[in-house]
Design an enzyme around this catalytic site. Structure first.
Site, PDB file in Angstrom:
ATOM      1  N   CYS A  99       0.854  -1.187   0.000  1.00  0.00           N
ATOM      2  CA  CYS A  99       0.000   0.000   0.000  1.00  0.00           C
ATOM      3  C   CYS A  99       0.889   1.235   0.000  1.00  0.00           C
ATOM      4  CB  CYS A  99      -0.930   0.094   1.194  1.00  0.00           C
ATOM      5  SG  CYS A  99      -2.103  -1.248   1.304  1.00  0.00           S
ATOM      6  N   ARG A 122       3.837  -0.285  -4.865  1.00  0.00           N
ATOM      7  CA  ARG A 122       3.557  -0.843  -3.541  1.00  0.00           C
ATOM      8  C   ARG A 122       2.220  -1.586  -3.493  1.00  0.00           C
ATOM      9  NH1 ARG A 122       6.807   1.483   0.353  1.00  0.00           N
ATOM     10  NH2 ARG A 122       5.326   0.840   1.949  1.00  0.00           N
ATOM     11  N   TRP A 171      -2.700  -2.640  -1.689  1.00  0.00           N
ATOM     12  CA  TRP A 171      -2.400  -4.054  -1.873  1.00  0.00           C
ATOM     13  C   TRP A 171      -3.239  -4.762  -0.820  1.00  0.00           C
ATOM     14  CZ3 TRP A 171      -0.402  -8.251   0.841  1.00  0.00           C
ATOM     15  CH2 TRP A 171      -0.037  -9.356   0.058  1.00  0.00           C
ATOM     16  N   ASN A 174      -1.399   2.178   5.682  1.00  0.00           N
ATOM     17  CA  ASN A 174      -0.540   1.113   5.162  1.00  0.00           C
ATOM     18  C   ASN A 174      -0.092   0.275   6.351  1.00  0.00           C
ATOM     19  OD1 ASN A 174       2.962   1.140   4.248  1.00  0.00           O
ATOM     20  ND2 ASN A 174       1.497  -0.483   3.963  1.00  0.00           N
ATOM     21  N   GLY A 175      -0.399  -1.016   6.314  1.00  0.00           N
ATOM     22  CA  GLY A 175      -0.012  -1.888   7.429  1.00  0.00           C
ATOM     23  C   GLY A 175      -1.166  -2.819   7.760  1.00  0.00           C
ATOM     24  N   GLU A 193      17.191 -17.464  -9.033  1.00  0.00           N
ATOM     25  CA  GLU A 193      16.760 -16.113  -9.389  1.00  0.00           C
ATOM     26  C   GLU A 193      16.100 -16.092 -10.776  1.00  0.00           C
ATOM     27  OE1 GLU A 193      16.174 -13.500  -7.961  1.00  0.00           O
ATOM     28  OE2 GLU A 193      16.294 -11.889  -9.412  1.00  0.00           O
ATOM     29  N   LYS A 202      12.268 -14.897 -11.408  1.00  0.00           N
ATOM     30  CA  LYS A 202      11.933 -13.828 -12.369  1.00  0.00           C
ATOM     31  C   LYS A 202      10.854 -14.306 -13.325  1.00  0.00           C
ATOM     32  CE  LYS A 202      13.182 -11.052 -10.844  1.00  0.00           C
ATOM     33  NZ  LYS A 202      13.962 -10.852  -9.693  1.00  0.00           N
ATOM     34  N   GLU A 260       7.346 -14.793 -11.499  1.00  0.00           N
ATOM     35  CA  GLU A 260       6.628 -13.627 -10.978  1.00  0.00           C
ATOM     36  C   GLU A 260       6.076 -12.717 -12.067  1.00  0.00           C
ATOM     37  OE1 GLU A 260       8.680 -10.864  -8.393  1.00  0.00           O
ATOM     38  OE2 GLU A 260      10.543 -11.115  -9.479  1.00  0.00           O
ATOM     39  N   HIS A 281      17.989 -36.323  -8.437  1.00  0.00           N
ATOM     40  CA  HIS A 281      17.336 -36.787  -7.202  1.00  0.00           C
ATOM     41  C   HIS A 281      15.837 -36.491  -7.218  1.00  0.00           C
ATOM     42  CE1 HIS A 281      21.186 -37.809  -5.450  1.00  0.00           C
ATOM     43  NE2 HIS A 281      21.639 -36.646  -5.902  1.00  0.00           N
ATOM     44  N   LYS A 304       5.826  -4.411  -4.549  1.00  0.00           N
ATOM     45  CA  LYS A 304       7.279  -4.373  -4.473  1.00  0.00           C
ATOM     46  C   LYS A 304       7.787  -4.402  -3.038  1.00  0.00           C
ATOM     47  CE  LYS A 304      11.304  -2.740  -6.605  1.00  0.00           C
ATOM     48  NZ  LYS A 304      11.665  -4.087  -7.069  1.00  0.00           N
TER      49      LYS A 304
HETATM   50  O1  M6R Z   1      12.807  -4.973  -0.677  1.00  0.00           O
HETATM   51  P1  M6R Z   1      13.371  -6.352  -0.436  1.00  0.00           P
HETATM   52  O2  M6R Z   1      14.617  -6.605  -1.163  1.00  0.00           O
HETATM   53  O3  M6R Z   1      13.482  -6.670   1.029  1.00  0.00           O
HETATM   54  O4  M6R Z   1      12.264  -7.316  -1.035  1.00  0.00           O
HETATM   55  C1  M6R Z   1      12.377  -8.707  -0.912  1.00  0.00           C
HETATM   56  C2  M6R Z   1      11.435  -9.419  -1.872  1.00  0.00           C
HETATM   57  O5  M6R Z   1      10.104  -9.064  -1.604  1.00  0.00           O
HETATM   58  C3  M6R Z   1      11.746  -9.092  -3.330  1.00  0.00           C
HETATM   59  O6  M6R Z   1      13.063  -9.383  -3.650  1.00  0.00           O
HETATM   60  C4  M6R Z   1      10.820  -9.882  -4.272  1.00  0.00           C
HETATM   61  O7  M6R Z   1      11.103 -11.229  -4.202  1.00  0.00           O
HETATM   62  C5  M6R Z   1      10.956  -9.350  -5.695  1.00  0.00           C
HETATM   63  N1  M6R Z   1       9.672  -9.125  -6.268  1.00  0.00           N
HETATM   64  C6  M6R Z   1      11.691 -10.267  -6.600  1.00  0.00           C
HETATM   65  O8  M6R Z   1      11.806  -9.779  -7.900  1.00  0.00           O
END
Ligand code: M6R
Length: 612
Positions: free
Chosen positions: A2, A27, A73, A99-100, A485, A489, A492, A508, A607
């Protein structure tokens, strides 16, 4: 999660708030809303993105020099118009943005219902505004006093701004465990979840601390108090951010812009820290706490998501170059499992946003246990950067695409510098290798640029995989976290199921998944364990899997067996992840784009994950 923005002053509040909400949309983008006061209070809210709100309010009264806005959010209550913020008290006198999460909202709600309050939404936030309103009415309290008492009854996290229709000359804001920045202009104030909505208006900011309440007035005065009613002397800082960094420029998406920024952001992370010609590498954050860091028995790295993948690379780097034992933890697990953390441990938190709730909580726990806490953070002035004993900013600039790219390579760069610095000082890196590494480091930005040249090839390749349902990513050593990673990517932003595995683990279990329809991305750069990874590729091919191999430039062996090869420049092995991740970022970008996905704002994500 948010984003909140508020304005009070002499200007029209609406355009400032909408522009701010667009900058904070990373956010959360489930719904958006504004409340504006001009003789009367107008509240507009709509499910969807900020642009949906903008279309919805066309032709409506948008005047007013005071207002609050929110981009959501969803946590409590599905994304719809009713659950969108701002929320109002029973009589419509108060409006709030939040927000929270108010964790004890159910108990508070029950009590308020017994007192005769009616609720229209399913949100936790609405409970808070009713509670503040009830306290205000009961004892005829000033708004700030009602907010203060209400917050002392609340369990959870909040950044809030409250507007009172009966006194629109001021706004009352407060925070606990969710970020809130106050911007101070000429007889005007801005409040926002981060500093980006302030850029272009003011460069004077105060980052509110937990349990602080700010009252800002349209006569240009403001006051900050604690929830215990103690007046605070504000620490006003200068904001160093420019507008170009917040805009897409000539790129179609923020993600692509951020991928292409990496030669510069990596160079920025090294600036002033490395000088190969003079033979030095400095890390101010380590120097500040040199004694405790060099006497540490163990490093624990805590993070979430992509930052956790960077931490895994940190483990390889620290153990190989500095010979220091490292444990890598999901912050969300570390905080709840009663971990053994000692005074002679160093706990490193990695976070792009510096606001991730689980990472914050893990750090607080480590601090309580007496460990030194160190932050590797991108967002300047963020909560994590402020609670750590020491740290290193990665200087990647604002990262707006939800999928983290340049922050990841920034984190890996910072970890690489730390590992080399400590290794050399501890005598675990011989002098000649140290100089070789420094020279190699300085070449990395140019090599990242070269790695980006695969973009066209990757774009073509992506077209072949738009209808795939599953993808496997394999790597060994430094490239194992890159496999994780790459898979993250892809899932997501394109919603294709993907899994990252250490290449040798394939047999395995995951090998059972391989058939002629399974794309397998193998990060097979030409360093240690090269023959082993060649064998892994053979194993995939023997089962008819489709191999996309990321190889070192000039590699001839793998191109004979893989279906597709993408070349990256050669480098010292510890720097490989900085290059091998580039084609994977591009691959996920192009696949998502070709599938028609919203690359910058993927579904269900935000984010900055400021809730548990
Ligand atoms: O702001 P942060 O690096 O603490 O965020 C951690 C994760 O939420 C963040 O890396 C998330 O996995 C990303 N969307 C990945 O692309």
């Amino acid at each position: 999660m948010c984003g909140i923005v508020a304005y009070i002053g002499k200007k029209d509040a609406y355009p400032i708030i909408i522009k701010g909400l667009k900058r904070l949309e990373y956010r959360g983008y489930d719904s958006a809303g504004v409340a504006l006061f001009n003789g009367d209070l107008n509240v507009y809210k709509k499910k969807g993105k900020v642009n949906d709100l903008v279309s919805f309010v066309k032709g409506k009264n948008l005047s007013g020099n005071v207002g609050i806005g929110h981009t959501r959010w969803a946590t409590h209550g599905e994304p719809n118009d009713i659950n969108a913020h701002p929320h109002t008290s029973d009589d419509g006198r108060l409006t709030i943005i939040h927000n929270g999460i108010i964790e004890n909202y159910a108990t508070l709600k029950e009590a308020l219902i017994k007192e005769g309050h009616t609720f229209t939404s399913d949100t936790d936030t609405e409970v808070l505004v009713h509670l503040i309103g009830a306290l205000q009415d009961k004892d005829n309290l000033e708004l700030e006093e009602a907010v203060r008492i209400a917050l002392s009854q609340v369990v959870g996290a909040y950044a809030i701004v409250v507007l009172d229709r009966n006194d629109p000359t001021k706004l009352v804001a407060a925070r606990k465990a969710s970020p809130l920045v106050l911007g101070i202009g000429q007889d005007e104030f801005f409040l926002a979840s981060d500093a980006t909505p302030l850029v272009g208006y003011t460069s004077q900011v105060v980052y509110l601390n937990d349990e602080e309440i700010a009252v800002v007035s349209n006569d240009g005065t403001f006051e900050i108090k604690t929830i215990d009613n103690e007046i605070q002397t504000p620490f006003i800082q200068l904001l160093n951010m420019n507008i170009e960094k917040l805009e897409k420029g000539n790129y179609e998406h923020f993600m692509l812009k951020e991928i292409y920024e990496q030669p510069n952001t990596i160079a920025d992370c090294m600036r002033g820290r490395v000088n190969a010609a003079a033979g030095w590498l400095k890390m101010g954050g380590i120097e500040e706490q040199e004694e405790r860091i060099f006497n540490a028995k163990r490093f624990i790295m805590a993070a979430c998501g992509t930052s956790w993948h960077a931490a895994l690379i940190g483990e390889y780097l620290f153990e190989e170059l500095a010979r220091i034992p490292v444990e890598v933890e999901y912050a969300s697990e570390l905080r709840y499992r009663n971990p053994i953390i000692n005074k002679d441990d160093v706990v490193i938190a990695l976070s792009q946003s510096g606001e991730t709730a689980d990472t914050m909580a893990a750090l607080e726990l480590a601090k309580d246990k007496g460990a030194l806490i160190y932050g590797i953070v991108n967002s300047v002035g963020s909560s994590i950067s402020r609670i750590t004993d020491s740290g290193s900013y990665i200087h990647a600039g604002p990262e707006i695409g939800v999928a983290s790219t340049k922050a990841f390579t920034g984190q890996v760069t910072a970890l690489t510098l730390m590992a080399i610095y400590m290794g050399y000082k501890r005598g675990t890196i011989p002098k000649s290798y140290y100089h070789q590494l420094l020279e190699g480091l300085e070449k990395i930005p140019a090599k990242v640029k070269e790695a980006l040249e695969c973009d066209k090839q990757v774009k073509e390749l992506a077209k072949k995989f738009i209808n795939t349902n599953h993808t496997l990513y394999l790597g060994r050593g430094y490239n194992f976290p890159i496999a994780l990673e790459g898979a993250l990517k892809l899932k997501e932003i394109s919603y294709i199921h993907a899994e990252g595995y250490p290449a040798a683990e394939m047999k395995h279990g995951p090998i059972a998944l391989i058939d002629e329809n399974m794309p397998v991305v193998v990060i097979a750069t030409n360093k240690s364990a090269y023959e082993k990874i060649v064998s892994n590729i053979q194993e995939v091919k023997a089962r008819k899997g489709i191999v996309i191999a990321i190889v070192t430039k000039g590699d001839e062996e793998i191109s004979k067996i893989a279906d597709y090869t993408i070349e990256i420049p050669d480098t010292e092995e510890p720097f490989t992840p900085l290059l091998s991740v580039i084609p994977l970022q591009l691959l996920s970008y192009h696949i998502a784009l070709a599938r028609g996905c919203n690359v910058d704002q993927p579904r269900n994500l935000a984010k900055s994950v400021t809730v548990e």
